[in-house]
Scaffold this active site. Structure first.
Site, PDB file in Angstrom:
ATOM      1  N   LYS A  14     -10.888   5.607 -14.357  1.00 36.71           N
ATOM      2  CA  LYS A  14     -11.382   5.827 -12.993  1.00 36.71           C
ATOM      3  C   LYS A  14     -12.424   6.923 -13.049  1.00 36.71           C
ATOM      4  CE  LYS A  14      -6.921   5.218 -10.912  1.00 36.71           C
ATOM      5  NZ  LYS A  14      -5.852   6.044 -10.451  1.00 36.71           N
ATOM      6  N   HIS A 180       1.463  16.232 -11.992  1.00 33.90           N
ATOM      7  CA  HIS A 180       0.746  16.284 -10.705  1.00 33.90           C
ATOM      8  C   HIS A 180       0.227  17.696 -10.458  1.00 33.90           C
ATOM      9  CE1 HIS A 180       3.425  12.842  -9.003  1.00 33.90           C
ATOM     10  NE2 HIS A 180       2.276  12.334  -9.397  1.00 33.90           N
ATOM     11  N   HIS A 208       4.559  16.170  -3.062  1.00 34.01           N
ATOM     12  CA  HIS A 208       3.558  15.147  -3.417  1.00 34.01           C
ATOM     13  C   HIS A 208       4.310  13.824  -3.491  1.00 34.01           C
ATOM     14  CE1 HIS A 208      -0.053  13.672  -5.792  1.00 34.01           C
ATOM     15  NE2 HIS A 208       0.851  12.745  -6.024  1.00 34.01           N
ATOM     16  N   LEU A 209       4.224  13.051  -2.421  1.00 32.60           N
ATOM     17  CA  LEU A 209       5.028  11.832  -2.328  1.00 32.60           C
ATOM     18  C   LEU A 209       4.125  10.603  -2.370  1.00 32.60           C
ATOM     19  CD1 LEU A 209       7.372  13.038   0.597  1.00 32.60           C
ATOM     20  CD2 LEU A 209       7.631  13.431  -1.865  1.00 32.60           C
ATOM     21  N   GLY A 212       4.177   7.874  -7.691  1.00 29.51           N
ATOM     22  CA  GLY A 212       4.796   8.941  -8.473  1.00 29.51           C
ATOM     23  C   GLY A 212       5.039  10.059  -7.483  1.00 29.51           C
ATOM     24  N   ARG A 241      10.197   4.813 -10.846  1.00 22.83           N
ATOM     25  CA  ARG A 241      10.937   5.734 -11.722  1.00 22.83           C
ATOM     26  C   ARG A 241      12.214   6.203 -11.037  1.00 22.83           C
ATOM     27  NH1 ARG A 241       5.884   9.016 -12.298  1.00 22.83           N
ATOM     28  NH2 ARG A 241       4.646   8.030 -13.933  1.00 22.83           N
ATOM     29  N   PHE A 285       6.061   1.633  -0.945  1.00 24.37           N
ATOM     30  CA  PHE A 285       6.957   2.100   0.117  1.00 24.37           C
ATOM     31  C   PHE A 285       6.759   1.339   1.431  1.00 24.37           C
ATOM     32  CE2 PHE A 285       9.519   5.600  -1.426  1.00 24.37           C
ATOM     33  CZ  PHE A 285       8.947   5.848  -2.655  1.00 24.37           C
ATOM     34  N   ARG A 286       5.547   0.823   1.659  1.00 26.33           N
ATOM     35  CA  ARG A 286       5.336   0.066   2.906  1.00 26.33           C
ATOM     36  C   ARG A 286       6.164  -1.215   2.904  1.00 26.33           C
ATOM     37  NH1 ARG A 286      -0.978   0.792   2.355  1.00 26.33           N
ATOM     38  NH2 ARG A 286      -0.176   0.652   0.242  1.00 26.33           N
ATOM     39  N   GLY A 334       3.475  10.882   1.700  1.00 25.53           N
ATOM     40  CA  GLY A 334       3.478  12.177   2.403  1.00 25.53           C
ATOM     41  C   GLY A 334       2.421  12.257   3.489  1.00 25.53           C
ATOM     42  N   GLU A 335       1.277  11.615   3.249  1.00 26.31           N
ATOM     43  CA  GLU A 335       0.180  11.713   4.218  1.00 26.31           C
ATOM     44  C   GLU A 335       0.285  10.672   5.335  1.00 26.31           C
ATOM     45  OE1 GLU A 335      -3.635  11.688   2.138  1.00 26.31           O
ATOM     46  OE2 GLU A 335      -2.786  13.006   0.610  1.00 26.31           O
TER      47      GLU A 335
HETATM   48  P1  ADP Z   1      -0.052   7.062  -6.714  1.00 27.11           P
HETATM   49  O1  ADP Z   1      -1.330   7.876  -6.785  1.00 27.11           O
HETATM   50  O2  ADP Z   1       1.135   7.731  -7.329  1.00 27.11           O
HETATM   51  O3  ADP Z   1      -0.204   5.623  -7.117  1.00 27.11           O
HETATM   52  P2  ADP Z   1      -0.400   7.261  -3.839  1.00 27.11           P
HETATM   53  O4  ADP Z   1      -0.452   8.692  -3.541  1.00 27.11           O
HETATM   54  O5  ADP Z   1      -1.667   6.460  -3.766  1.00 27.11           O
HETATM   55  O6  ADP Z   1       0.358   6.982  -5.193  1.00 27.11           O
HETATM   56  O7  ADP Z   1       0.656   6.604  -2.822  1.00 27.11           O
HETATM   57  C1  ADP Z   1       0.927   5.246  -2.825  1.00 27.11           C
HETATM   58  C2  ADP Z   1       2.142   4.992  -1.971  1.00 27.11           C
HETATM   59  O8  ADP Z   1       1.879   5.428  -0.630  1.00 27.11           O
HETATM   60  C3  ADP Z   1       2.473   3.516  -1.879  1.00 27.11           C
HETATM   61  O9  ADP Z   1       3.828   3.295  -2.236  1.00 27.11           O
HETATM   62  C4  ADP Z   1       2.246   3.208  -0.434  1.00 27.11           C
HETATM   63  O10 ADP Z   1       3.154   2.268   0.038  1.00 27.11           O
HETATM   64  C5  ADP Z   1       2.495   4.519   0.234  1.00 27.11           C
HETATM   65  N1  ADP Z   1       1.982   4.496   1.597  1.00 27.11           N
HETATM   66  C6  ADP Z   1       0.721   4.318   2.007  1.00 27.11           C
HETATM   67  N2  ADP Z   1       0.684   4.238   3.356  1.00 27.11           N
HETATM   68  C7  ADP Z   1       1.947   4.356   3.798  1.00 27.11           C
HETATM   69  C8  ADP Z   1       2.592   4.355   5.082  1.00 27.11           C
HETATM   70  N3  ADP Z   1       1.908   4.185   6.195  1.00 27.11           N
HETATM   71  N4  ADP Z   1       3.923   4.521   5.127  1.00 27.11           N
HETATM   72  C9  ADP Z   1       4.637   4.670   4.024  1.00 27.11           C
HETATM   73  N5  ADP Z   1       4.102   4.676   2.794  1.00 27.11           N
HETATM   74  C10 ADP Z   1       2.780   4.520   2.678  1.00 27.11           C
END
Ligand code: ADP
Length: 397
Positions: A14, A180, A208-209, A212, A241, A285-286, A334-335
């Site tokens: 990336k 992270h 940081h959710l 990972g 994990r 998670f969605r 988290g966001e």
């Molecule tokens: P990584 O960088 O570890 O791959 P990200 O920080 O991009 O992960 O987060 C991805 C996760 O965030 C996915 O599991 C996605 O489902 C979740 N996510 C994104 N939007 C939402 C939301 N509205 N509600 C819950 N989880 C969400």
């Protein structure tokens, strides 16, 4: 000044080219399936259409050459010449016990990255290939290594030591490192700035959710504990994990199922977490939330357990620091997941945490989401690992 940020995985790369004068992203993209049939580069210049090239990429070196060509492409490019790139910042997974900060790459740094192949078997070799490919493509342009483990190096011995025979630390460096780190460092510093906290003494917990997931505790921006360990497997429940498990579970399953340790670790890394807990509904998670809304019991338990474990870590870290001034949520879940944030915070009411429902009704925006009465400031701080890497790089060159 323009800085190129590179994040190499074993078969992916990336990149982002960032103009540091205003911290804007000029172009970003992704090389996929490096070394595998069907490789492609997706290049996204700011304000222009996406551009996809399907071309064999046998190595990271070819991938970097294609990225350079895309960046200079007369139609889709954003620079005339690679001499416009002042430095390259590389995300490097593991710096062992040697590096507690980012560093300009020289032969010694490459040697240490190589010596840490054992500790980051999938990432460190790819990270080194990315560095060497950039050295070949842009001789004389400085490369900076930004280690995911650097932030955790300030943990005190009591936090990083495993209760196993000490000889394994001495012989092999077996300890907790945390990952992270770039995100935790960036978000904790931003929480202190945005929250108007004391930069020397502020006690901050960052959650940081994402797919990972990890939690960190820091005092004055210095990490004192974090939930990932020797590898990113320890700690929270994640997309795939397991996080913390009784190690004896491994032996039990291996005996019953006739698995070897590599197969077992593959299950814990790639087939566990909310994915495994729901019998494979999804690691996203969605999807788990949708399944829960459809009445799926396993999805409900997985989400409850995920939230429960985050809450336990926050409680533990508040105790570890004898207090907490701010809790910051970041990364995909988290966001975006206001219900998750609300559920975590409602179990922290005993510490005086009080969320403001209206303020919490937000996605991906820097904001205080606790009520004015809350004893602990709760914030949503979007992470930006690429920008953090670019800033670290700029500071060194
Ligand atoms: P990584 O960088 O570890 O791959 P990200 O920080 O991009 O992960 O987060 C991805 C996760 O965030 C996915 O599991 C996605 O489902 C979740 N996510 C994104 N939007 C939402 C939301 N509205 N509600 C819950 N989880 C969400």
């Amino acid at each position: 000044m323009k800085i190129l940020v590179i994040n190499c995985g074993s078969s992916s790369l990336k990149y982002q080219l960032i103009d540091m004068d205003n911290e804007s992203v000029l172009a970003k993209g992704l090389c996929e399936r490096i070394g595998i049939e069907g490789s492609k580069l997706t290049h996204q210049p700011a304000g222009k259409d996406k551009y996809v090239i399907e071309n064999p990429m046998p190595t990271h070196k070819t991938a970097i050459e294609m990225v350079m060509a895309a960046l200079q492409d007369p139609e889709h490019g954003v620079i005339k010449d690679t001499s416009e790139i002042s430095a390259i910042g590389h995300r490097v997974l593991h710096g062992g016990t040697v590096y507690s900060d980012s560093i300009v790459v020289n032969e010694d740094v490459k040697r240490v990255i190589r010596e840490c192949f054992d500790l980051g078997p999938l990432h460190n070799p790819a990270n080194l290939m990315g560095i060497e490919a950039c050295e070949a493509a842009m001789p004389g342009t400085p490369n900076v290594a930004v280690f995911d483990t650097a932030f955790g190096m300030s943990m005190p011995e009591k936090a990083y030591t495993y209760a196993i025979p000490h000889e394994y630390y001495e012989k092999y460096g077996i300890r907790r490192y945390g990952f992270h780190g770039t995100s935790h460092k960036f978000v904790s510093a931003e929480a202190i700035r945005f929250g108007g906290l004391d930069p020397e003494t502020a006690k901050v917990i960052v959650c940081h959710l994402g797919n990972g997931a990890s939690v960190s505790a820091s005092i004055g921006g210095k990490c004192v504990d974090t939930s990932m360990g020797l590898t990113p497997l320890e700690g929270l429940i994640m997309g795939t994990r397991s996080g913390d498990v009784d190690p004896a579970v491994l032996q039990f399953i291996m005996n019953k199922e006739g698995l070897d340790i590599n197969q077992m670790l593959d299950i814990l890394n790639k087939k566990s977490g909310v994915y495994g807990m729901t019998n494979g509904i999804s690691s996203d998670f969605r999807d788990i939330e949708n399944a829960k809304a459809d009445g799926n019991h396993l999805a409900e338990v997985a989400l409850d357990a995920f939230i429960y474990r985050v809450t336990k870590y926050i409680g533990a870290y508040a105790a570890a620091m004898n207090g907490v001034d701010a809790i910051a949520f970041t990364a995909g879940v988290g966001e975006n997941d206001k219900t998750g944030r609300k559920n975590i915070c409602s179990s922290l009411a005993f510490m005086g945490v009080e969320i403001d429902d209206e303020a919490n009704n937000v996605r991906g925006e820097e904001r205080v989401i606790s009520s004015p009465n809350s004893k602990v400031k709760v914030m949503l701080i979007p992470t930006n690992e690429e920008l953090a890497i670019a800033r670290e790089t700029l500071a060194l060159v």
